[in-house]
Design a protein around this motif. Sequence first.
Motif, PDB file in Angstrom:
ATOM      1  N   PHE A  27     -99.519  29.376 -71.726  1.00 18.81           N
ATOM      2  CA  PHE A  27     -99.989  29.539 -73.396  1.00 18.81           C
ATOM      3  C   PHE A  27     -98.473  29.136 -73.770  1.00 18.81           C
ATOM      4  O   PHE A  27     -97.334  29.559 -73.583  1.00 18.81           O
ATOM      5  CB  PHE A  27    -100.579  30.320 -74.352  1.00 18.81           C
ATOM      6  N   ARG A  28     -98.572  28.578 -74.844  1.00 21.76           N
ATOM      7  CA  ARG A  28     -97.075  27.886 -75.477  1.00 21.76           C
ATOM      8  C   ARG A  28     -97.357  28.454 -77.188  1.00 21.76           C
ATOM      9  O   ARG A  28     -98.172  28.030 -77.513  1.00 21.76           O
ATOM     10  CB  ARG A  28     -96.644  27.029 -75.143  1.00 21.76           C
ATOM     11  N   VAL A  29     -96.673  28.300 -77.698  1.00 18.84           N
ATOM     12  CA  VAL A  29     -96.993  28.399 -79.424  1.00 18.84           C
ATOM     13  C   VAL A  29     -95.746  27.166 -79.907  1.00 18.84           C
ATOM     14  O   VAL A  29     -94.566  27.032 -79.506  1.00 18.84           O
ATOM     15  CB  VAL A  29     -96.207  29.729 -80.171  1.00 18.84           C
TER      16      VAL A  29
ATOM     17  N   VAL B  33     -99.695  41.518 -80.322  1.00 12.76           N
ATOM     18  CA  VAL B  33    -101.434  41.201 -81.207  1.00 12.76           C
ATOM     19  C   VAL B  33    -101.134  39.728 -80.850  1.00 12.76           C
ATOM     20  O   VAL B  33    -102.714  39.471 -80.008  1.00 12.76           O
ATOM     21  CB  VAL B  33    -101.212  41.389 -83.074  1.00 12.76           C
ATOM     22  N   TYR B  34    -100.581  38.971 -81.198  1.00  9.78           N
ATOM     23  CA  TYR B  34    -100.609  37.653 -81.242  1.00  9.78           C
ATOM     24  C   TYR B  34    -101.165  36.894 -79.461  1.00  9.78           C
ATOM     25  O   TYR B  34    -102.385  36.633 -78.955  1.00  9.78           O
ATOM     26  CB  TYR B  34     -99.582  36.620 -81.344  1.00  9.78           C
ATOM     27  N   TRP B  35    -100.452  36.978 -78.834  1.00 13.35           N
ATOM     28  CA  TRP B  35    -100.795  37.029 -77.665  1.00 13.35           C
ATOM     29  C   TRP B  35    -102.128  37.879 -76.414  1.00 13.35           C
ATOM     30  O   TRP B  35    -103.140  37.060 -75.629  1.00 13.35           O
ATOM     31  CB  TRP B  35     -99.765  37.086 -76.217  1.00 13.35           C
ATOM     32  N   ASP B  43    -107.052  28.930 -77.936  1.00 12.12           N
ATOM     33  CA  ASP B  43    -106.945  27.972 -79.283  1.00 12.12           C
ATOM     34  C   ASP B  43    -105.505  28.384 -79.920  1.00 12.12           C
ATOM     35  O   ASP B  43    -106.597  30.294 -80.797  1.00 12.12           O
ATOM     36  CB  ASP B  43    -107.791  27.733 -80.623  1.00 12.12           C
ATOM     37  N   HIS B  44    -104.479  27.814 -80.076  1.00 10.15           N
ATOM     38  CA  HIS B  44    -103.975  28.689 -81.269  1.00 10.15           C
ATOM     39  C   HIS B  44    -104.238  28.860 -82.838  1.00 10.15           C
ATOM     40  O   HIS B  44    -103.726  29.789 -82.896  1.00 10.15           O
ATOM     41  CB  HIS B  44    -102.428  27.837 -81.031  1.00 10.15           C
ATOM     42  N   PHE B 114    -100.959  23.347 -75.935  1.00 11.65           N
ATOM     43  CA  PHE B 114    -100.172  24.461 -76.441  1.00 11.65           C
ATOM     44  C   PHE B 114    -100.319  25.146 -74.482  1.00 11.65           C
ATOM     45  O   PHE B 114    -100.273  26.519 -74.334  1.00 11.65           O
ATOM     46  CB  PHE B 114     -99.380  25.614 -77.711  1.00 11.65           C
ATOM     47  N   TYR B 115    -101.255  24.203 -73.854  1.00 12.45           N
ATOM     48  CA  TYR B 115    -101.373  24.872 -72.888  1.00 12.45           C
ATOM     49  C   TYR B 115    -100.937  24.239 -71.516  1.00 12.45           C
ATOM     50  O   TYR B 115    -101.024  23.218 -70.921  1.00 12.45           O
ATOM     51  CB  TYR B 115    -102.695  25.407 -72.786  1.00 12.45           C
ATOM     52  N   ARG B 116    -100.327  24.959 -70.610  1.00 12.56           N
ATOM     53  CA  ARG B 116     -99.855  24.666 -69.558  1.00 12.56           C
ATOM     54  C   ARG B 116    -100.250  24.905 -68.085  1.00 12.56           C
ATOM     55  O   ARG B 116     -99.259  25.951 -68.432  1.00 12.56           O
ATOM     56  CB  ARG B 116     -98.472  23.883 -69.223  1.00 12.56           C
ATOM     57  N   ALA B 117    -101.192  24.619 -66.884  1.00 14.50           N
ATOM     58  CA  ALA B 117    -100.943  25.534 -66.338  1.00 14.50           C
ATOM     59  C   ALA B 117    -100.918  24.290 -65.096  1.00 14.50           C
ATOM     60  O   ALA B 117    -102.200  23.591 -65.244  1.00 14.50           O
ATOM     61  CB  ALA B 117    -102.600  26.047 -67.066  1.00 14.50           C
TER      62      ALA B 117
END
Lengths: 167, 181
Positions: A27-29, B33-35, B43-44, B114-117
């Motif tokens: 995940f990225r921000v 906390v965010y992660w 979802d961001h 914002f998801y790259r896997a």
Amino acid sequence: MDLKKPYNLNEPTSGEELPDKYRENPFRVPEGYFNDLPGRLMENEAIAGGKRSLLITLQGRHTWAIAAVIVILAGIFSVIFYQRQDKTETEPTFFTISLSDFEQAYPLESLDEYTLVNYFSTSAEVPDVSFNDVFWNIVQEDSSLDTSDIKQYLLQSNEIENLLLEL
Amino acid sequence: MHSEDREIITLIQFEGTRRTGFERLVKFYQEQVYWLVRRMVLDHDDANDLTQETFIKVWKNLPEFRGESSLFTWIYRIATNEALVFLRKKRIRAAFRLGSIVNDLSVSLNNDAFYRAEEAQDRFQKALLELPDKQRLIFHLKYFDAMTYEQISEITGTSTGALKASYHHAVKKIQKKISEV
């Protein structure tokens, strides 16, 4: 792999069963997200409101002192207000000044009709033409009026006050 | 106790320095906390909302924080509750639409800019979605955050024995799911 196999509490469970590659974060921000987050949070109404609630807290702590200040200010305000109101109320009206001053200086009983009529028709303190016109009309309409009648009329009649208000 | 925690607790105890203390707390704990929340809700934007909600709750409850548990445990407990409540609501909404939260989360993952896997990582992430929410939470705290069972127990209020069993089964389920593909 048998999911039904009874779980052994002594079995290692630290995650070694899964390869480390999965620990990688996919995940990225958005750029600068973590730089901006504290600022955004501190501006949030619920938190920024804390600045205002500080005043409320202050009020809570010093309720009696604040109440006393409010009462004192209200007292000062009301004293000033009533003083000004009294001043306004006691301020003589145009008619009162002219009549009472006139009476004080020249008791109406002591005046003859000519002087009285002359006063009201020419005095600078009763400068309104319409008042004088009306007054003259009254005098001319009823020639039997004597000084005491005129005085009575002037003191009792609301007409004069109404006429002055109209001006 | 961490020295940063000690300083933050000192600052937040006094009304005059509470905001400064809170700002330091946010800076220190925001990423953790965010992660944690992001891995749970994926979802961001949702993670951002929940992270902010977490810190707002922290702020509101700061005057009541007595330091009986560590700051870290307390914040994590609030964050995990926020995430679990959010997922429960999402699950209910999905049920109303006769859908499934696993599908919803999977779609959310696929559409996330914002998801790259790479493939294996993607399989792993989707396998995680098959776990019940609380088991997934326990797995995250153990596998990604490398917490001890005692710490997880403090956060979730579950006994360490139950946590060990839950984690063990989570690992087995994930391994099975990955190997199926």
